[in-house]
Scaffold this motif. Structure first.
Motif: not given
Length: 782
Positions: A455-458, A546-550, A554-563
């Motif tokens: 239910v939660t990960f629909a 929610d923590a997983f989505e956050r 954050e991981e996408r932001r990190r990759i974008a920032r590092d790149l």
């Protein structure tokens, strides 16, 4: 009664009486009941205790002409009586010489056990004669013991000590008190309802029967025959009155089966039976006194079955009937089967009648749970338990009797076999019986978590709400499921188990579920606990989602920032290089950054020693290519196996690489010295060169720099709670990087939302200044 169903009974002055009910306040009803109890108890104690007392305990024996003396009260008039012995006769101690030879029948606990009215008349005459003898100041007791026969002169005492009363007396006393008080309590809750009045009337009848029996069944030896007849009559009236009241009750509750006028029929039948008893129309008194009680019980069982069918679409009525009917069948049925039925087949009762009265108290004590409309929704579970274990006891006794009387086994053997059969066949069948009698469309516990996760990960909020509705339908199968306009903070059961309210969950507002299991059952406390656990689990998984989505964001932001900050900046600078060697160096650095970013995607942790070794190797190659010597001695940190998260070792590598790059490009150094130390889970790396030094303290640049180098170092270290220190040296420049090695410390420091970057102030006259423009020119020229 436990619930007021759809067929509630309006107050009608013509249904019971014409007296105004406005004065029937609950406190007045309970006060009246308490006064009746006090008066009845006082009368019972007076009639029981103020009888002549000899202080002996008697028991009948098989041979006629005597009774056994099995105990003597050491404080009583007969304390010198030998025990064991036989009491043959009792007589007057005066010159009259009156003497009565005793018979085992004189100790009969219940006159209804005597076969004919003629025998009852003789029994009552003997009771009167014995009571007259005991009223004399002194009586003669004729005793036979091992040392021979002898006569004892005893002076009967009054009153009888209350401690001498048998346990059966107290059982009957408590049964009468409990029945009347609980019945009055029910009446106080709903004085206008006809069923509650009938229920209270049944309690009064139990008290009448129990208190009358308590007086004559706890007599030491004999009471006056006239009093005995009156008490026996009240006992008979109470027994038949209880049956008539219960028959009338089940004719109208929980569903009205007949009109109120029909309720006069049980009363008329009871009066006719009592008249037949008084007129002695049948010589066999067991048919007049015991058979009607048995027939009343059968009628009650039949009416319970009819009501069961009538309430098949009424879960509240069915729940009340399940508990009320089961209590009556177990309580009254046990009394009838253990006391009445054996008398009808000319056998001795299974247990003492005084103790058997305790079964009636089960009816009222058990109903106290449902009568107050408290936890009515839990009666299903209680009813099943009582029914299951009562059935087990009945099965044990029936199987024991079968083996004993049909197969002619010894009693110990038959009982052992019956007990083994119960333990290995009946008790293990509990779950299957529960599944048949209490069907539930439940999800197995090990599947529930998977359902909640599903239910939660629909993918969408709409899909989550749809799946949440489906899960609730699978669990409770309600007829109605509607959203609530107001908020609900916890799972709540309403309307006596007809509905349950759930807090908001799974992108769905608070819900109200009504009529569970297609309207055939009620919500119980176990269902409430299940729903509460379900909502709690749903919220926990939602927080995890929610923590997983956050984390993903954050991981996408990190990759974008590092790149952007590292790889992009290096490639951009490579566009302006004129020398091929410089372009190759920039490309190598960019590839190294990409490898570090890719390793972070796999969420690998690296030991601190391995990170330091890789930095030493990379720095050595880069400095050697630029003609600069590297001095990096081994230290304890090189042997450290502490695992570093990606954010930590990425920041260490980037900061160290940026400082080395600036030394190569701008310092004009010939030698670089690096030291790495670990203390209190904090890593410190100092990089010093012998170059031309710097003209400003870059940590005082005020954030005005526009390049990717220093700005990236400051931001990364600040986010992780680290620091960037420019150390004062006589020649060249020295930089110190400090960073915590634990993610928790880094997160806490980052949450403070304040940069942990500090510079070392120079003394007046030093070469340091606070010019942001100079910092910009030095670190971002290319």
């Amino acid at each position: 009664m436990p619930v007021r169903t759809g067929s509630a009974y309006p107050s009608s002055r013509g249904e019971i009486e014409h007296t105004s009910m406005t004065h029937w306040l609950p406190n007045r009803i309970m006060q009246t009941a308490a006064l009746l109890c006090v008066g009845a108890c006082a009368l019972v104690f007076w009639l029981t205790l103020y009888q002549p007392w000899l202080g002996i305990t008697l028991a009948p024996q098989a041979e006629p002409g005597a009774v056994r003396i099995i105990a003597v009260n050491l404080d009583g008039p007969s304390r010198a009586m030998p025990v064991p012995s036989r009491l043959v006769a009792i007589g007057a101690a005066d010159a009259s010489g009156e003497r009565i030879v005793l018979e085992p029948g004189d100790l009969s606990e219940e006159p209804d056990m005597i076969e004919s009215f003629a025998m009852i008349a003789r029994f009552m005459e003997r009771q009167s004669a014995l009571a007259r003898l005991l009223l004399q100041p002194r009586v003669a007791l004729y005793v036979e013991a091992e040392r021979g026969s002898h006569e004892m002169i005893v002076a009967p005492a009054r009153p009888r000590p209350i401690s001498d009363l048998p346990s059966s007396f107290w059982v009957q006393l408590v049964t009468g008190l409990g029945s009347l008080l609980l019945g009055a309590w029910v009446l106080a809750l709903r004085p206008r309802d006809l069923p509650t009045r009938l229920f209270t009337l049944a309690g009064v009848m139990i008290m009448t029967s129990a208190y009358a029996a308590a007086i004559y069944s706890s007599r030491e030896f004999a009471i006056d025959g006239g009093l005995f007849r009156v008490l026996a009559a009240f006992n008979h009236i109470g027994a038949l009155g209880f049956g008539a009241a219960m028959i009338s009750l089940f004719l109208i509750y929980p569903r009205r089966l007949v009109s109120p006028r029909v309720l006069w029929i049980p009363l008329v039948v009871t009066v006719v039976i009592l008249a037949a008893d008084i007129l002695r129309v049948q010589d066999d008194q067991t048919l007049v006194s015991q058979l009607p009680t048995m027939l009343y019980m059968l009628a009650i069982i039949v009416l319970i079955g009819v009501q069961w069918f009538a309430t098949r679409r009424d879960p509240r009525g069915r729940a009340a009937l399940r508990w009320l009917g089961l209590s009556v069948i177990v309580g009254a049925g046990a009394f009838v089967m253990l006391i009445i039925a054996p008398i009808l087949v000319n056998t001795a009762p299974v247990m003492q009648q005084g103790h058997a009265f305790g079964f009636f108290l089960l009816i009222y004590a058990g109903l106290a749970l449902g009568v107050s409309r408290y936890r009515l929704f839990d009666l299903d579970e209680w009813a099943f338990r009582v029914m299951f274990y009562t059935g087990g006891v009945a099965l044990l006794l029936a199987l024991d009797a079968l083996l004993l009387y049909v197969m002619h086994l010894q009693h110990d053997v038959s009982f052992s076999i019956a007990l083994l059969a119960l333990a290995f066949i009946y008790l293990p069948a509990r779950d299957s019986l529960r599944a048949r009698l209490q069907p539930r469309n439940r999800i197995e516990s090990h599947e529930l978590f998977h359902e909640v996760v599903d239910v939660t990960f629909a993918a969408t909020a709409q899909e989550r709400s749809k799946r949440w509705h489906g899960l609730l339908r699978r669990l409770f199968d309600p007829l109605v499921m509607t959203p609530l306009e107001h908020a609900v903070t916890d799972v709540e059961i309403g309307r006596e188990g007809l509905e349950v309210r759930l807090p908001a969950a799974a992108d769905t507002p608070a819900l109200e579920l009504r009529y569970p299991w297609r309207g055939e059952h009620l919500f119980g406390s176990s269902d409430r606990d299940l729903a509460r656990e379900l909502v709690r689990l749903m919220r926990y998984v939602e927080v995890s989602r929610d923590a997983f989505e956050r984390g993903g964001v954050e991981e996408r932001r990190r990759i974008a920032r590092d790149l952007h900050d590292d790889v992009g900046a290096r490639l951009l600078s490579g566009l302006y290089k004129t020398e091929v060697s410089d372009t190759h160096r920039v490309l190598r650095d960019a590839l190294a950054d990409i490898r570090t970013i890719v390793s972070g995607l796999s969420a690998d942790q690296l030991p601190l020693g391995q990170v330091i070794a890789a930095l030493r190797h990379e720095a050595g190659e880069r400095l050697a290519a630029a003609g600069i010597d590297l001095h990096w001695p081994l230290a304890a940190a090189d042997e450290s196996t502490e695992l570093l998260d990606y954010r930590i070792y990425r920041s260490i590598v980037s900061a160290h690489r940026e400082i080395v790059s600036n030394v190569i490009r701008h310092a004009r150094a010939r030698r670089v010295e690096v030291t790495a130390t670990q203390q209190d889970r904090t890593l410190s790396i100092t990089i010093a060169d012998d170059g031309i030094g710097i003209g400003i303290d870059p940590t005082h640049a005020g954030g005005s720099t526009h390049g990717s180098g220093l700005r990236g170092i400051i931001r990364r270290l600040s986010d992780l709670g680290g620091s960037f220190v420019v150390a004062p040296v006589a020649h060249g420049s020295a930089f110190e990087i400090r960073i915590p090695l634990t993610a928790d410390a880094a997160t806490t420091a980052s949450a403070a939302d304040e940069p942990h970057i500090r510079g070392v102030s120079s003394s007046p006259g030093s070469s340091y200044n606070t010019s942001a423009e100079a910092t910009q020119r030095m670190y971002d020229r290319s």
